[in-house]
Design a protein around this motif. Structure first.
Motif, mmCIF file in Angstrom:
data_model
loop_
_atom_site.group_PDB
_atom_site.id
_atom_site.type_symbol
_atom_site.label_atom_id
_atom_site.label_comp_id
_atom_site.label_asym_id
_atom_site.label_seq_id
_atom_site.Cartn_x
_atom_site.Cartn_y
_atom_site.Cartn_z
ATOM 1 N N GLU A 399 105.641 -43.972 -7.377
ATOM 2 C CA GLU A 399 106.424 -42.730 -7.493
ATOM 3 C C GLU A 399 105.506 -41.524 -7.692
ATOM 4 O O GLU A 399 105.653 -40.509 -7.011
ATOM 5 C CB GLU A 399 107.404 -42.869 -8.664
ATOM 6 N N ALA A 400 104.539 -41.669 -8.613
ATOM 7 C CA ALA A 400 103.642 -40.537 -8.892
ATOM 8 C C ALA A 400 102.795 -40.211 -7.667
ATOM 9 O O ALA A 400 102.598 -39.034 -7.317
ATOM 10 C CB ALA A 400 102.748 -40.862 -10.083
ATOM 11 N N ILE A 401 102.306 -41.250 -6.995
ATOM 12 C CA ILE A 401 101.449 -40.996 -5.813
ATOM 13 C C ILE A 401 102.278 -40.311 -4.721
ATOM 14 O O ILE A 401 101.837 -39.318 -4.126
ATOM 15 C CB ILE A 401 100.823 -42.310 -5.283
ATOM 16 N N HIS A 402 103.493 -40.813 -4.484
ATOM 17 C CA HIS A 402 104.294 -40.212 -3.415
ATOM 18 C C HIS A 402 104.748 -38.792 -3.766
ATOM 19 O O HIS A 402 104.845 -37.934 -2.882
ATOM 20 C CB HIS A 402 105.461 -41.126 -3.014
ATOM 21 N N ALA A 403 104.959 -38.533 -5.054
ATOM 22 C CA ALA A 403 105.304 -37.157 -5.444
ATOM 23 C C ALA A 403 104.129 -36.236 -5.101
ATOM 24 O O ALA A 403 104.313 -35.128 -4.564
ATOM 25 C CB ALA A 403 105.618 -37.097 -6.933
ATOM 26 N N HIS A 404 102.907 -36.718 -5.366
ATOM 27 C CA HIS A 404 101.737 -35.900 -5.051
ATOM 28 C C HIS A 404 101.571 -35.746 -3.534
ATOM 29 O O HIS A 404 101.304 -34.648 -3.029
ATOM 30 C CB HIS A 404 100.472 -36.504 -5.667
ATOM 31 N N LEU A 405 101.747 -36.868 -2.806
ATOM 32 C CA LEU A 405 101.636 -36.803 -1.343
ATOM 33 C C LEU A 405 102.637 -35.800 -0.768
ATOM 34 O O LEU A 405 102.318 -35.029 0.147
ATOM 35 C CB LEU A 405 101.865 -38.194 -0.735
ATOM 36 N N THR A 406 103.840 -35.792 -1.325
ATOM 37 C CA THR A 406 104.863 -34.858 -0.840
ATOM 38 C C THR A 406 104.424 -33.414 -1.093
ATOM 39 O O THR A 406 104.590 -32.539 -0.236
ATOM 40 C CB THR A 406 106.215 -35.142 -1.547
ATOM 41 N N ARG A 407 103.819 -33.168 -2.264
ATOM 42 C CA ARG A 407 103.347 -31.803 -2.574
ATOM 43 C C ARG A 407 102.228 -31.391 -1.611
ATOM 44 O O ARG A 407 102.196 -30.266 -1.114
ATOM 45 C CB ARG A 407 102.833 -31.732 -4.023
ATOM 46 N N VAL A 408 101.303 -32.324 -1.334
ATOM 47 C CA VAL A 408 100.197 -32.007 -0.430
ATOM 48 C C VAL A 408 100.747 -31.684 0.960
ATOM 49 O O VAL A 408 100.361 -30.691 1.584
ATOM 50 C CB VAL A 408 99.195 -33.180 -0.332
ATOM 51 N N LEU A 409 101.669 -32.518 1.436
ATOM 52 C CA LEU A 409 102.215 -32.292 2.787
ATOM 53 C C LEU A 409 102.971 -30.968 2.850
ATOM 54 O O LEU A 409 102.914 -30.255 3.862
ATOM 55 C CB LEU A 409 103.109 -33.457 3.225
ATOM 56 N N ALA A 410 103.660 -30.619 1.752
ATOM 57 C CA ALA A 410 104.370 -29.327 1.733
ATOM 58 C C ALA A 410 103.354 -28.181 1.785
ATOM 59 O O ALA A 410 103.571 -27.175 2.482
ATOM 60 C CB ALA A 410 105.245 -29.227 0.488
ATOM 61 N N ALA A 411 102.230 -28.350 1.074
ATOM 62 C CA ALA A 411 101.237 -27.270 1.028
ATOM 63 C C ALA A 411 100.587 -27.043 2.391
ATOM 64 O O ALA A 411 100.233 -25.918 2.734
ATOM 65 C CB ALA A 411 100.165 -27.591 -0.017
ATOM 66 N N ILE A 412 100.421 -28.111 3.175
ATOM 67 C CA ILE A 412 99.752 -27.921 4.468
ATOM 68 C C ILE A 412 100.776 -27.765 5.617
ATOM 69 O O ILE A 412 100.399 -27.655 6.783
ATOM 70 C CB ILE A 412 98.723 -29.051 4.775
ATOM 71 N N ALA A 413 102.060 -27.735 5.262
ATOM 72 C CA ALA A 413 103.115 -27.638 6.295
ATOM 73 C C ALA A 413 102.924 -26.458 7.254
ATOM 74 O O ALA A 413 103.209 -26.593 8.447
ATOM 75 C CB ALA A 413 104.494 -27.587 5.640
ATOM 76 N N PRO A 414 102.445 -25.274 6.766
ATOM 77 C CA PRO A 414 102.286 -24.165 7.722
ATOM 78 C C PRO A 414 101.343 -24.483 8.886
ATOM 79 O O PRO A 414 101.392 -23.818 9.921
ATOM 80 C CB PRO A 414 101.712 -23.030 6.858
ATOM 81 N N TRP A 415 100.463 -25.471 8.727
ATOM 82 C CA TRP A 415 99.506 -25.803 9.802
ATOM 83 C C TRP A 415 99.941 -27.056 10.576
ATOM 84 O O TRP A 415 99.278 -27.472 11.508
ATOM 85 C CB TRP A 415 98.107 -26.033 9.202
ATOM 86 N N SER A 416 101.058 -27.654 10.161
ATOM 87 C CA SER A 416 101.480 -28.916 10.766
ATOM 88 C C SER A 416 102.121 -28.687 12.125
ATOM 89 O O SER A 416 102.783 -27.668 12.354
ATOM 90 C CB SER A 416 102.495 -29.584 9.830
ATOM 91 N N THR A 417 101.937 -29.649 13.042
ATOM 92 C CA THR A 417 102.648 -29.562 14.328
ATOM 93 C C THR A 417 104.101 -30.010 14.151
ATOM 94 O O THR A 417 104.888 -29.913 15.082
ATOM 95 C CB THR A 417 102.013 -30.496 15.391
ATOM 96 N N GLY A 418 104.430 -30.564 12.979
ATOM 97 C CA GLY A 418 105.784 -31.075 12.754
ATOM 98 C C GLY A 418 105.963 -32.471 13.324
ATOM 99 O O GLY A 418 107.055 -33.024 13.292
#
Ligand code: FAD
Length: 469
Positions: A399-418
């Motif tokens: 749970e803790a790791i995935h919460a962090h992974l979700t935060r990281v992915l949200a932070a880099i979302a502006p550069w993501s191709t989706g």
């Protein structure tokens, strides 16, 4: 429960009598939950996912695969495949086909091709091809399965130079939902050939693959390790450098949190470091000239970049060869900017409190963008960099790791191709709408149509499931 039956969390129940009917047709073992050998047969590289199928079959050859597929169809159970468990997805209630006994590798040095059976791992092919001065488009890790990797596209540490592994496949042999062994090539069953190369386990159990090899005996490669306090400078300099390198230059960059273990060399042991990985396909002198600017960025802890035999390719990423509990997510990035680096350092850098042990970006482009005429279902859709992030931990840490992974992915979302890369889809992406993100809409529609024709009852659904959408 009846002692002559076994059930799994998936709810499917297979009686010992029914399983014995299958066992009478197979050379390899047929095992139910609780039987000796079941746990070993279901063991996976990713210790965080425990396979608990209704029944596991350790197939010894094509006839065993056909018997297992027919059995699953008869019983109305889904079929799942396991070669190494690098991308283990839950398989509760399925008939799990473990292919590891199918380990034949044949190299045709003159034709520059390899034929490998379903259970082969990459290092076997790298070594067999290396005896002839040839190289496959293997993955970074020596113990990844050739078939699972190639059906998901196959992004090699030398992919910018030669393209996707899937693009080099000449022939696929597979058992489809009707139990038939089929051969798919660019001209024979071309729709199936197109779909299975990218559509992963949705179309059948691949029993063998034949693919091209390349005349590469040596590369200029290795790793440059920097202290993590220089992460922003190193990431920014690497990103700028990638913009000017030729297709022969393959590289990736990772923030690593290394364990305090004796096998980790002293300057890295127990440290967070930045690891720049290099695989230059060409003369060492030219590789050295191209890498020179990276060596100037900051003092290095270790510089292992040198001419090396291709057979040592796995040492570049140095992925853990033995099973570990992996919690992972991935992404694809359009571009590389200083603001992206700020987001990465904030969420995965030295002062971030990140639980991630690997945060990796791979440089794409080059030959990865030149697709074969016949095409296939695998595509990175104009992504310039891939992202793969891993935390180590089982159910308690998930749970803790995935919460962090979700935060990281949200932070880099502006550069993501989706979009997502099929091979880096994880259990967290298994929902149909996430799986669909790995394909262009028109590719996905064509996959769904071909799936309906070859697997109308969706027997192969214990894999990221195309038909579920
Ligand atoms: C440490 C690590 C490093 C990696 N490095 C890379 C890399 O460099 N490049 C890259 O592209 N990917 C990489 N991957 C991702 C890897 O390619 C996928 O996880 C791939 O699915 C692994 O295949 P496998 O057979 O080893 O795994 P398994 O978990 O055994 O199988 C995964 C899936 O592959 C399919 N499959 C396997 N065998 C068959 C078969 N016989 N017929 C049909 N379908 C089958 C099924 O859908 C199955 O669910 C890496 C993963 C890890 C954990």
């Amino acid at each position: 429960m009846n002692p002559n039956q076994s059930s799994t969390p998936g709810g499917a129940v297979v009686s010992r009598e029914t399983a014995a009917r299958l066992a009478a047709q197979t050379v390899g073992p047929v095992l139910l939950p609780g039987e000796d050998g079941y746990d070993v047969e279901c063991a996976s590289y990713n210790l965080a996912v425990s396979h608990q199928p209704a029944l596991v079959v350790g197939v010894a050859g094509v006839a065993d695969v056909q018997a297992a597929v027919d059995f699953a169809a008869e019983q109305g159970l889904p079929v799942a495949m396991l070669a190494t468990g690098h991308s283990a997805l839950p398989t509760a209630g399925a008939v799990l086909i473990n292919t590891r006994r199918m380990d034949g590798v044949t190299i045709d040095a003159e034709a520059r091709t390899a034929r490998v059976e379903a259970g082969v791992q990459w290092q076997q092919v790298v070594e067999a091809a290396g005896k002839h001065g040839l190289a496959p488009l293997n993955g970074a890790s020596p113990s990844v399965g050739v078939v699972g990797y190639t059906l998901g596209g196959g992004l090699s540490p030398i992919g910018r130079t030669f393209g996707f592994a899937a693009d080099q496949v000449r022939r696929v042999e597979l058992v489809t939902a009707d139990g038939r062994l089929r051969v798919a090539t660019a001209t024979e069953e071309p729709d199936l050939f197109w779909a299975v190369l990218g559509g992963k386990g949705n179309f059948g159990v691949v029993t063998a693959l034949e693919f091209n090899l390349f005349p590469v005996s040596h590369i200029y490669g290795g790793g440059l390790f920097f202290t993590a306090d220089r992460a922003a400078e190193v990431f920014n300099a690497w990103g700028r450098w990638t913009a000017g390198v030729p297709d022969e230059m393959n590289s990736s960059i990772a923030l690593l949190q290394l364990p305090p273990l004796p096998e980790v060399p002293e300057p890295l042991r127990g440290q967070m470091v930045v690891h720049v990985r290099i695989a230059y396909v060409g003369a060492a002198e030219e590789g050295e000239r191209l890498v020179a600017p990276l060596r100037e960025i900051a003092p290095m802890l270790i510089d292992s970049v040198m001419e090396m035999p291709y057979t040592a390719i796995a040492s570049i990423h140095a992925d853990p060869p033995n099973p570990i509990p992996v919690q992972d997510r991935s992404g694809l990035l359009r571009e590389f900017t200083p603001e992206l680096v700020d987001a990465i350092v904030e969420h995965a850098g030295p002062d971030s409190g990140s639980p991630l042990v690997i945060f990796e970006l791979r440089h794409l482009g080059g030959a990865l963008e030149r697709r074969p005429a016949a095409g296939n279902a695998s595509d990175l859709q104009g992504a310039a960099f891939s992202l793969y992030a891993v935390g180590l931990g089982g159910p308690n840490e998930a749970e803790a790791i995935h919460a962090h992974l979700t935060r990281v992915l949200a932070a880099i979302a502006p550069w993501s191709t989706g979009r997502l890369f099929v091979n880096f889809l994880t259990a967290a992406d298994a929902a149909p709408e996430q799986f669909a993100q790995a394909y262009l809409p028109e590719t996905y529609q064509r996959l769904v149509a071909i799936k309906a024709s070859y697997d109308p009852t969706n027997l192969f659904r214990a894999t990221p499931d195309i038909a579920a959408a």
